[in-house]
Enzyme design. Structure first.
Site, PDB file in Angstrom:
ATOM      1  N   ILE A 125       0.896  -1.161   0.000  1.00 61.08           N
ATOM      2  CA  ILE A 125       0.000   0.000   0.000  1.00 61.08           C
ATOM      3  C   ILE A 125       0.930   1.206   0.000  1.00 61.08           C
ATOM      4  O   ILE A 125       1.881   1.270   0.780  1.00 61.08           O
ATOM      5  CB  ILE A 125      -0.965  -0.014   1.215  1.00 61.08           C
ATOM      6  CG1 ILE A 125      -1.855   1.227   1.256  1.00 61.08           C
ATOM      7  CG2 ILE A 125      -0.246  -0.183   2.533  1.00 61.08           C
ATOM      8  CD1 ILE A 125      -2.963   1.161   2.355  1.00 61.08           C
ATOM      9  N   SER A 126       0.713   2.136  -0.911  1.00 61.97           N
ATOM     10  CA  SER A 126       1.634   3.261  -1.085  1.00 61.97           C
ATOM     11  C   SER A 126       1.678   4.148   0.155  1.00 61.97           C
ATOM     12  O   SER A 126       0.741   4.188   0.950  1.00 61.97           O
ATOM     13  CB  SER A 126       1.220   4.114  -2.283  1.00 61.97           C
ATOM     14  OG  SER A 126       1.098   3.324  -3.437  1.00 61.97           O
TER      15      SER A 126
END
Ligand code: SAH
Length: 202
Positions: free
Chosen positions: A51-52
């Site tokens: 997840i960025s």
């Protein structure tokens, strides 16, 4: 998170700020990492994917100039977090994930959290989603050495496409592609590091 990592670094788009304040990021990461959910870093979501970092999600969202009434396409659903942020602003988000188990997980998560305006699909997003095109916004959250032509074709007039572009192991840059009067203009925005865009073999 929003004040220190996002506004402090210059993201000013008010719709984006509002959405980032609203979406519960801790519900998009594995439970064992939920204490780290609001830290300034990407996190592992399993299957070799991430997840960025919150700032990158906010930056990409803001650069897409999202607003009510728009239709967005995301390639690389991952946890579903970026899709949820967009869904707080635009009318409908279409999102495609190539890792089957992640697609199932994030689809269920988005549904449970009430994001009825997110439509998920399991598969290779390289060719976009023609049935629902054109899209006002296209966000690709995995990197390749070029922007897939089908995605450029499916971008609406006046639309904005964001994608990390670069060769494997080299610096990638977030590229903004705008379509105006049928012409495309590309701008190099920001150095980034994303997982690679993979392809289905068949
Ligand atoms: N947007 C995500 C972060 C995604 S990481 C989030 O908010 O959590 C990138 C994702 O792109 C990974 O889940 C990876 O499996 C997916 N991906 C890679 N290549 C793809 C392709 N060709 N089509 C669709 N998804 C792809």
């Amino acid at each position: 998170m929003v004040d220190n990592q996002i506004i402090a670094r210059g993201v000013a788009n008010s719709a984006t700020i509002r959405a980032m304040r609203k979406v519960p990021r801790h519900l998009f990461v594995p439970q064992s990492l939920s204490e780290l959910a609001y830290e300034d870093r990407p996190l592992s979501i399993g299957y070799g994917q991430t997840i960025s970092q919150p700032f990158i999600v906010a930056y990409m969202t803001a650069e897409a100039y999202p607003s009510e009434g728009m239709k967005a396409l995301e390639i690389g659903t991952g946890s579903g977090y970026q899709a949820a942020v967009l869904a707080e602003i635009v009318d409908t988000v279409y999102t495609i994930e190539i890792v089957h188990d992640l697609a199932v997980e994030s689809g269920a998560r988005l549904k449970k959290l009430g994001y009825d305006n997110v439509v998920t699909k399991d598969g290779d997003g390289y060719n976009g989603w023609k049935e629902h095109a054109p899209f006002d916004i296209i966000i690709v959250t995995a990197a390749a050495d070029h922007i897939p032509q089908p995605l450029i074709d499916q971008l609406a007039e006046g639309g904005r496409l964001l994608m990390p572009v670069g060769n494997r192991n080299e610096v990638q840059y977030l590229i903004l592609l705008e379509k105006r009067r049928g012409m495309v203009k590309q701008t190099q925005l920001y150095p980034v590091r994303f997982v690679p865009l993979t392809r289905d073999k068949n």
